[in-house]
Design a protein around this motif. Structure first.
Motif, short mmCIF file in Angstrom:
data_model
loop_
_atom_site.label_atom_id
_atom_site.label_comp_id
_atom_site.label_asym_id
_atom_site.label_seq_id
_atom_site.Cartn_x
_atom_site.Cartn_y
_atom_site.Cartn_z
N ALA A 65 24.45 -92.38 -32.55
CA ALA A 65 23.03 -92.14 -32.01
C ALA A 65 22.81 -90.84 -31.09
CB ALA A 65 22.52 -93.50 -31.50
N ASP A 66 23.77 -90.79 -30.27
CA ASP A 66 23.77 -89.42 -29.55
C ASP A 66 23.54 -88.20 -30.20
OD1 ASP A 66 23.74 -88.46 -26.51
OD2 ASP A 66 25.62 -87.17 -27.49
N ALA A 67 24.35 -87.98 -31.21
CA ALA A 67 24.31 -87.06 -31.98
C ALA A 67 23.09 -86.93 -32.85
CB ALA A 67 25.43 -86.73 -33.12
N LEU A 68 22.59 -87.97 -33.37
CA LEU A 68 21.21 -88.17 -34.02
C LEU A 68 20.17 -87.65 -33.29
CD1 LEU A 68 19.89 -88.68 -36.63
CD2 LEU A 68 19.79 -91.21 -35.99
N ILE A 69 20.07 -87.89 -31.84
CA ILE A 69 19.18 -87.38 -30.94
C ILE A 69 19.30 -85.87 -31.03
CG2 ILE A 69 18.60 -87.11 -28.49
CD1 ILE A 69 19.52 -90.12 -28.31
N ASP A 70 20.48 -85.33 -31.22
CA ASP A 70 20.47 -83.79 -31.04
C ASP A 70 19.87 -83.44 -32.49
OD1 ASP A 70 21.74 -83.32 -28.85
OD2 ASP A 70 23.96 -83.40 -29.76
N VAL A 71 20.02 -84.04 -33.33
CA VAL A 71 19.29 -83.58 -34.75
C VAL A 71 17.77 -83.63 -34.60
CG1 VAL A 71 18.72 -84.10 -37.10
CG2 VAL A 71 21.04 -84.38 -36.33
N GLY A 72 17.28 -84.66 -33.75
CA GLY A 72 15.96 -84.82 -33.75
C GLY A 72 15.41 -83.49 -32.34
N LEU A 73 16.09 -83.20 -31.59
CA LEU A 73 15.93 -82.16 -30.65
C LEU A 73 15.88 -80.69 -31.49
CD1 LEU A 73 18.14 -83.27 -27.51
CD2 LEU A 73 15.54 -83.40 -27.69
N SER A 74 16.80 -80.66 -32.28
CA SER A 74 16.78 -79.65 -33.23
C SER A 74 15.47 -79.19 -33.93
CB SER A 74 17.94 -79.28 -34.21
OG SER A 74 19.43 -79.47 -33.55
N GLU A 98 21.93 -98.92 -24.11
CA GLU A 98 20.33 -98.84 -23.51
C GLU A 98 19.97 -97.32 -23.07
OE1 GLU A 98 19.86 -101.83 -20.51
OE2 GLU A 98 19.34 -103.28 -21.94
N THR A 99 21.12 -96.58 -22.54
CA THR A 99 20.74 -95.33 -22.10
C THR A 99 20.27 -94.36 -23.34
OG1 THR A 99 22.13 -95.33 -20.23
CG2 THR A 99 21.64 -93.28 -20.97
N ASP A 100 21.18 -94.41 -24.43
CA ASP A 100 20.71 -93.71 -25.73
C ASP A 100 19.47 -94.14 -26.37
OD1 ASP A 100 22.80 -91.94 -25.63
OD2 ASP A 100 24.30 -93.06 -26.91
N GLU A 101 19.42 -95.54 -26.07
CA GLU A 101 18.24 -96.07 -27.00
C GLU A 101 16.71 -95.65 -26.20
OE1 GLU A 101 16.21 -100.45 -28.29
OE2 GLU A 101 17.87 -100.35 -27.10
N GLN A 102 16.78 -95.48 -24.92
CA GLN A 102 15.74 -95.37 -23.85
C GLN A 102 15.58 -93.59 -24.20
OE1 GLN A 102 15.98 -95.14 -19.48
NE2 GLN A 102 14.42 -96.50 -19.63
N GLU A 103 16.66 -92.89 -24.03
CA GLU A 103 16.35 -91.62 -24.22
C GLU A 103 15.69 -91.23 -25.74
OE1 GLU A 103 18.72 -87.36 -24.16
OE2 GLU A 103 19.86 -89.18 -24.45
N ALA A 104 16.13 -91.82 -26.77
CA ALA A 104 15.50 -91.70 -28.27
C ALA A 104 14.03 -92.03 -27.95
CB ALA A 104 16.18 -92.48 -29.15
N ARG A 105 13.53 -93.12 -27.59
CA ARG A 105 12.33 -93.71 -27.35
C ARG A 105 11.57 -92.61 -26.52
NH1 ARG A 105 11.78 -96.61 -31.70
NH2 ARG A 105 12.83 -98.52 -31.77
N VAL A 106 11.84 -91.89 -25.48
CA VAL A 106 11.20 -91.14 -24.81
C VAL A 106 10.99 -89.51 -25.59
CG1 VAL A 106 11.24 -89.45 -22.77
CG2 VAL A 106 11.76 -91.72 -22.44
N ASN A 107 12.20 -89.36 -26.15
CA ASN A 107 11.89 -88.16 -27.08
C ASN A 107 11.03 -88.34 -28.40
OD1 ASN A 107 13.39 -86.25 -25.62
ND2 ASN A 107 15.10 -87.18 -26.49
N GLN A 108 11.25 -89.79 -28.85
CA GLN A 108 10.11 -90.07 -29.81
C GLN A 108 8.57 -89.79 -29.30
OE1 GLN A 108 10.59 -94.01 -31.35
NE2 GLN A 108 9.06 -93.76 -32.88
N GLY A 109 8.56 -90.46 -28.27
CA GLY A 109 7.04 -90.58 -27.67
C GLY A 109 6.44 -88.84 -27.37
N VAL A 110 7.47 -88.13 -27.15
CA VAL A 110 7.10 -86.64 -26.89
C VAL A 110 6.75 -86.04 -28.26
CG1 VAL A 110 8.04 -84.18 -26.26
CG2 VAL A 110 8.56 -86.37 -24.51
#
Length: 252
Positions: A65-74, A98-110
């Motif tokens: 999931a952490d690397a998938l967040i990087d894809v989203g940030l890209s 929970e940390t990765d899940e929370q970070e993903a949701r914040v970025n999704q909101g942005v």
């Protein structure tokens, strides 16, 4: 957006730019087997992503999931916000902590906010707070929730979350900026000035914050100071424009 450790080639800013030029073409952004370095994959190459993101062949416990967040940030870095929403949604779904899940949701909101989908943005940030109201990204969730609610017309609730954001993290510069803006909008210019000065001291030095500070000073009858601050904001904008021109020339 949440802060992550910078990687080679990841020097873009996520707070600038609205929308995208090409029409969005949907595709399935299912969870990838992310032993692939996102910096080596063109995030706009749908064919590559489909190959990576075939959840019919990849078990959930093999998703990074952490690397998938990087894809989203890209995607965020190239203003492909709809694809970013998809990536962060999958990252949150398959996060194993929970940390990765929370970070993903914040970025999704942005990402939703960049698309001016204020209700969806607010929902994502509420979900981030539901995951852990005292988590490492809770303050970012609070201030981004405040922004989304403000744009959605729920100003009283927005102000409460803006205050909550800086209570949770007094060193959150864009949290102070959001609070300062809302104080200005509600005619509390002394409080706005204090909040905006905090944002500046903490490193938030974009033109917007100086323009808000000038507005507060002007409303307080401090016209000469306001004029100086406006001039500083204009200088910042000119430098930003020059950098953009230089970047365009380098691409040619």
């Amino acid at each position: 957006m949440t802060d992550r450790e910078p990687r080679e080639g990841a020097d873009h800013r996520f707070s600038e730019g609205q929308g995208f030029d090409d029409p969005y073409e949907g595709f399935d952004l299912d969870p990838p087997e992310l032993d692939v370095d996102p910096t080596e994959v063109d995030p706009v190459d749908d064919r590559v992503l489909v190959d990576l993101l075939d959840d019919a062949n990849i078990a959930a416990d093999r998703v990074d999931a952490d690397a998938l967040i990087d894809v989203g940030l890209s995607y965020m870095g190239i203003n492909r916000f709809e694809e970013a929403v998809d990536a962060f949604e999958r990252a949150a779904r398959f996060a194993d902590d929970e940390t990765d899940e929370q970070e993903a949701r914040v970025n999704q909101g942005v990402a939703h906010a960049e698309l001016e989908e204020w209700d969806a943005a607010a929902s994502a940030h509420r979900e981030a707070l539901y995951i852990d109201e005292d988590g490492p990204f809770a303050a970012e969730a609070q201030t981004n929730l405040a922004y989304a609610l403000w744009e959605y017309g729920k100003t009283e609730e927005a102000y409460q979350h803006a205050e909550d954001a800086v209570r949770k993290d007094k060193r959150l510069p864009h949290g102070w900026y959001n609070l300062g803006f809302m104080e200005n909008e509600q005619g509390r210019h002394e409080q706005a000035l204090d909040a905006l000065d905090n944002a500046i001291r903490l490193g938030f030095k974009q033109a917007d914050v100086y323009e808000e500070k000038a507005r507060a000073l002007d409303e307080l009858g401090r016209e000469e100071e306001a004029t100086d601050v406006v001039e500083h904001a204009e200088e910042i904008r000119e430098r930003q424009e020059e950098r953009l021109v230089d970047q365009e020339r380098q691409r040619e």
